[in-house]
Design an enzyme around this catalytic site. Sequence first.
Site, PDB file in Angstrom:
ATOM      1  N   SER A   1     -62.172  69.694  78.771  1.00 27.48           N
ATOM      2  CA  SER A   1     -63.120  68.698  78.248  1.00 27.48           C
ATOM      3  C   SER A   1     -62.335  67.494  77.763  1.00 27.48           C
ATOM      4  CB  SER A   1     -63.923  69.278  77.083  1.00 27.48           C
ATOM      5  OG  SER A   1     -64.585  68.236  76.370  1.00 27.48           O
TER       6      SER A   1
ATOM      7  N   TYR B   1     -64.592  73.950  69.224  1.00 23.98           N
ATOM      8  CA  TYR B   1     -64.700  73.664  70.668  1.00 23.98           C
ATOM      9  C   TYR B   1     -63.512  72.842  71.127  1.00 23.98           C
ATOM     10  CZ  TYR B   1     -66.777  71.934  75.045  1.00 23.98           C
ATOM     11  OH  TYR B   1     -67.012  71.611  76.359  1.00 23.98           O
TER      12      TYR B   1
END
Length: 254
Positions: free
Chosen positions: A145, A159
């Site tokens: 990401s 995350y």
Amino acid sequence: MSARFTGKAVLVTGAGSGIGRAVALAFAAEGASVVAAGRTAASLDETVALIEKEGGSAVAVTADVTRSEDVRTLVRRTVEHFGSLDVAVNNAGVFRGGAPVADLPEEDWRTLLDINVTGVFLALQAEIARMREQPTGGAIVNIASNLGAHSRIPGVAGYLTTKAAVSALTRAAALDHIADGIRINAVSPGATATTMSLLPGETEAGRAARMKDASPLGRVSSTAEVAAAVLYLASPDAASVVGSDLVIDGGASA
Ligand SMILES: NC(=O)c1ccc[n+]([C@@H]2O[C@H](COP(=O)([O-])OP(=O)(O)OC[C@H]3O[C@@H](n4cnc5c(N)ncnc54)[C@H](OP(=O)(O)O)[C@@H]3O)[C@@H](O)[C@H]2O)c1
């Protein structure tokens, strides 16, 4: 249409929705035989039906990437179905966020690490074990990401940590296994048009309005745009691309 993956066996984790489904469809559209993996049989069956409707070839295999036995079975079944494992896309992942570090529930932290990091690690081990026995080697793309290494927003510590780990693990595995004939790279999407990028209670229209300011491009990436990057890295066009992290985020981290 080009068919860069004719005769290739491609495994995609998290293929029952979102980016993983788009990746599975894109590989099948370019001639690959696809194994669609995830925990939910019904959504994997939908992905297979979409591929077969377009004349492609795919099978669904349920697997939880946090279980080493599941991922070993997944690789074995890929080879049983299609004769090899040429490409693997480690896309399965979850998001937990919205709390600063001090308030992040330990359970969320452990779930994130278990699925997003250990899941990729276990999948890599099973995939590489097969690919290094093949004379043709293979290519692996991990989905990280832009939040991992490139972008900075608050409230996503767990995350963000896991995705930074995926980028680091990608570089390390790429160096460890290029001599085995296996190319390993990552794609780091920014906000992409799946349910994962919706804020709690947010509609797609609300997200579109938010992205006008939040992204230099002014919109989320489509799942097809992210899939195109994955296919590039898995293709012979990227034969000298090793351990890279291709950011697809509309300039959010530029
Ligand atoms: N959407 C974004 O804006 C964005 C941005 C950057 C990165 N990403 C990354 O892109 C990847 C795909 O996300 P998405 O947006 O497409 O979200 P998604 O639609 O929620 O897809 C995630 C997939 O992973 C599967 N999965 C979750 N836990 C699993 C497990 N333990 N074992 C096997 N499969 C599992 C889910 O299926 P089951 O629950 O049925 O198993 C689901 O199909 C993720 O790694 C995510 O972190 C997304």
